[in-house]
Design a protein around this motif. Sequence first.
Motif, short mmCIF file in Angstrom:
data_model
loop_
_atom_site.label_atom_id
_atom_site.label_comp_id
_atom_site.label_asym_id
_atom_site.label_seq_id
_atom_site.Cartn_x
_atom_site.Cartn_y
_atom_site.Cartn_z
N LYS A 172 0.83 -1.20 0.00
CA LYS A 172 0.00 0.00 0.00
C LYS A 172 0.87 1.25 0.00
O LYS A 172 1.82 1.36 0.77
CB LYS A 172 -0.90 -0.02 1.23
CG LYS A 172 -1.81 1.20 1.35
CD LYS A 172 -2.66 1.11 2.61
CE LYS A 172 -3.53 2.35 2.77
NZ LYS A 172 -4.36 2.28 4.00
N GLY A 173 0.57 2.18 -0.91
CA GLY A 173 1.30 3.43 -0.98
C GLY A 173 2.61 3.35 -1.73
O GLY A 173 3.37 4.33 -1.78
N SER A 174 2.92 2.21 -2.36
CA SER A 174 4.20 2.06 -3.04
C SER A 174 4.27 2.88 -4.33
O SER A 174 5.34 3.17 -4.83
CB SER A 174 4.48 0.59 -3.34
OG SER A 174 3.42 0.02 -4.10
N PHE A 175 3.11 3.24 -4.89
CA PHE A 175 3.07 4.11 -6.07
C PHE A 175 1.69 4.76 -6.12
O PHE A 175 0.77 4.39 -5.38
CB PHE A 175 3.35 3.33 -7.36
CG PHE A 175 2.46 2.14 -7.58
CD1 PHE A 175 1.21 2.25 -8.17
CD2 PHE A 175 2.88 0.86 -7.17
CE1 PHE A 175 0.41 1.15 -8.36
CE2 PHE A 175 2.07 -0.24 -7.36
CZ PHE A 175 0.83 -0.10 -7.95
N THR A 176 1.55 5.75 -6.96
CA THR A 176 0.28 6.47 -7.08
C THR A 176 -0.83 5.51 -7.48
O THR A 176 -0.73 4.79 -8.48
CB THR A 176 0.39 7.59 -8.13
OG1 THR A 176 1.47 8.45 -7.77
CG2 THR A 176 -0.90 8.38 -8.22
N GLY A 177 -1.89 5.51 -6.70
CA GLY A 177 -3.01 4.62 -6.98
C GLY A 177 -2.97 3.32 -6.21
O GLY A 177 -3.93 2.54 -6.25
N ALA A 178 -1.87 3.04 -5.49
CA ALA A 178 -1.77 1.81 -4.70
C ALA A 178 -2.42 2.04 -3.34
O ALA A 178 -1.76 2.24 -2.32
CB ALA A 178 -0.31 1.40 -4.53
N HIS A 179 -3.76 2.04 -3.33
CA HIS A 179 -4.50 2.37 -2.12
C HIS A 179 -4.57 1.20 -1.14
O HIS A 179 -4.84 1.39 0.04
CB HIS A 179 -5.93 2.81 -2.49
CG HIS A 179 -5.96 3.99 -3.41
ND1 HIS A 179 -5.40 5.21 -3.07
CD2 HIS A 179 -6.47 4.14 -4.66
CE1 HIS A 179 -5.58 6.06 -4.06
NE2 HIS A 179 -6.22 5.44 -5.05
N VAL A 180 -4.38 -0.01 -1.64
CA VAL A 180 -4.38 -1.19 -0.76
C VAL A 180 -3.21 -2.09 -1.14
O VAL A 180 -2.68 -2.02 -2.25
CB VAL A 180 -5.70 -1.98 -0.90
CG1 VAL A 180 -6.88 -1.18 -0.39
CG2 VAL A 180 -5.93 -2.43 -2.32
N THR A 181 -2.82 -2.96 -0.22
CA THR A 181 -1.77 -3.95 -0.51
C THR A 181 -2.35 -5.03 -1.42
O THR A 181 -3.46 -5.51 -1.20
CB THR A 181 -1.27 -4.58 0.79
OG1 THR A 181 -0.63 -3.55 1.58
CG2 THR A 181 -0.25 -5.68 0.51
N ARG A 182 -1.60 -5.40 -2.44
CA ARG A 182 -2.05 -6.42 -3.39
C ARG A 182 -1.14 -7.64 -3.32
O ARG A 182 0.09 -7.51 -3.35
CB ARG A 182 -2.06 -5.86 -4.81
CG ARG A 182 -2.43 -6.91 -5.87
CD ARG A 182 -2.28 -6.36 -7.27
NE ARG A 182 -2.54 -7.39 -8.26
CZ ARG A 182 -3.74 -7.70 -8.73
NH1 ARG A 182 -4.79 -7.02 -8.29
NH2 ARG A 182 -3.91 -8.64 -9.62
N ILE A 183 -1.74 -8.82 -3.24
CA ILE A 183 -0.97 -10.07 -3.29
C ILE A 183 -0.83 -10.47 -4.74
O ILE A 183 -1.81 -10.60 -5.47
CB ILE A 183 -1.68 -11.17 -2.49
CG1 ILE A 183 -1.81 -10.75 -1.02
CG2 ILE A 183 -0.92 -12.49 -2.60
CD1 ILE A 183 -2.60 -11.73 -0.18
N ARG A 191 9.56 -10.29 -4.62
CA ARG A 191 9.65 -9.11 -3.78
C ARG A 191 8.58 -8.12 -4.26
O ARG A 191 8.71 -7.52 -5.33
CB ARG A 191 11.03 -8.47 -3.87
CG ARG A 191 11.29 -7.40 -2.81
CD ARG A 191 12.62 -6.71 -3.06
NE ARG A 191 13.73 -7.65 -3.09
CZ ARG A 191 14.39 -8.07 -2.02
NH1 ARG A 191 14.02 -7.62 -0.83
NH2 ARG A 191 15.39 -8.90 -2.13
N PRO A 192 7.47 -7.96 -3.50
CA PRO A 192 6.43 -7.04 -3.93
C PRO A 192 6.96 -5.62 -4.13
O PRO A 192 7.92 -5.20 -3.48
CB PRO A 192 5.42 -7.09 -2.77
CG PRO A 192 5.67 -8.40 -2.11
CD PRO A 192 7.14 -8.64 -2.24
N VAL A 193 6.34 -4.88 -5.04
CA VAL A 193 6.74 -3.50 -5.29
C VAL A 193 6.58 -2.70 -4.01
O VAL A 193 5.54 -2.74 -3.35
CB VAL A 193 5.86 -2.88 -6.40
CG1 VAL A 193 6.25 -1.43 -6.64
CG2 VAL A 193 5.99 -3.69 -7.68
N GLY A 194 7.64 -1.99 -3.63
CA GLY A 194 7.60 -1.17 -2.42
C GLY A 194 7.96 -1.91 -1.15
O GLY A 194 7.92 -1.35 -0.07
N SER A 195 8.33 -3.20 -1.26
CA SER A 195 8.68 -3.99 -0.07
C SER A 195 10.16 -4.31 -0.08
O SER A 195 10.78 -4.49 -1.14
CB SER A 195 7.87 -5.28 -0.05
OG SER A 195 8.31 -6.12 0.99
#
Length: 491
Positions: free
Chosen positions: A238-249, A286-290
């Motif tokens: 969540k928050g890793s890029f614009t529009g990433a309002h929730v964490t995605r698996i 490795r998820p984006v932003g993690s």
Amino acid sequence: MTRRPAILVVDDEPRSVEVIARVLEEEFDVFTAPGAEEARRILEHEWIQVIFCDQRMPKTSGVALLTEVRERWPDILRIIVTGYTEPDDMISAINEAGIYQFITKPWHPDQLLLAARNAAHLFHLQREHERLSLEMRLSLPAAEARIAARRAEVAQSFHFDALVRAPGSPLSEACLKAAQVATFDVPVLVAGETGTGKELLARAIHYSSLRSEKPFFAVNCGAIPDELLESELFGHKKGSFTGAHVTRIGLLDQADGGTILLDEIGDVSPAFQVKLLRFLQEGEIRPVGSNEAKRVNVRVIAATHRDLHGEVGRGRFREDLYYRLCAMVLTLPPLRERRADIPVLAQSLLDALAAQHGKKARGFTEEALACMQAYDWPGNVRELQNEVTRMLVLARAELLSADLLSPHVVRDAAAATRADRDVAAAIAVPDTGPLKDRVERMEATILMETLVRCRWNKSRAAEELGLSRVGLRAKLDRYGIARGGAFAKSH
């Protein structure tokens, strides 16, 4: 009328019993007993839910009686009413008799009523829990059987038999190889033109493998930009890029233990090829932003309409990634090389579409089937499905005729048929002339007739004539036989 909860009050003091009963009788059915003996008789004949018992009684103490109740009627909620609150007595009551609650004297009527309500409600919850647990235990085998049956149904629908084909079809060879590789946990590359059934073959491999009870996911790599494809496969925080309002698996995480199809793998960018190679080498995502990597166990099947080996030679696809993906390469033939499959495939599509749209249809006229077999189908099975859908929608009879086909299909099929006839006429056996020329003309005629019957499938024609492909090619070159051409060599 619903029966009220039943409460037993045990006390050797009549006045105390009378007062407690008066407080409770407005909401409960109250039974009273002056001692342990009478309490046992009532418990054996009545469905008691809660016991209020005095601790200090002659012959048998409250804790002793409630310990016996715990052993014989463990569901009953047990409450001690006492004026003695020594810690040792309380600990003994909890350990031995499993006391639900202590009520100390002097008690308030509201306190007594609240304890009775809570105990009766807890008794009801316990019984409901037991009922649901029993239902679950009884229904679990049936549910498991239903799930297993559904899983078997899905697996069967995606088995290799789901790739419809006629006996002796070129597709059978690819299916045979796929069945052999399915049980080996190695990456597979499925090659073939668009619409040849690459995803169906990948699903068949998955459902024939040891991973069949785990998830299968398919993602079209060529239809998604790099940034979205990375999020789709690896996930994002969540928050890793614009529009990433929730964490995605990501799909690779969701497919852990199962299989993922990377369709149109030849269309991914060189930058994303590096990220994909890292996953295939390390088995980690490795998820984006993690900053944390997670290990997953996923079988990868890749599919492409491109000549991926040629793309490697041209520098457009990484060689190390190519060899990571293609422990086994399976090539699906285009529909123009499976002309004998077209009648059974078209009928299968028609049956499914007729059931889906609720319209009766029995099959196709001979003319319609001849046109469909003569046409080259550049869009392969997907184009054939669209054409059958069009015919079904426009049909006014249960037998679908050639005039329902798209004009370009009829036109191209007619052109191909005329070309075959022209070549066949050019090599007709003459009535006169040297024996050598007439024998060669006869051989050329047999070659041409076999090719036309096999719809120019040279492998099948060679097999039917008892020739190798090289031998057949040499004879075709000798006599100048080519599809759409003429018999060039005169004898």
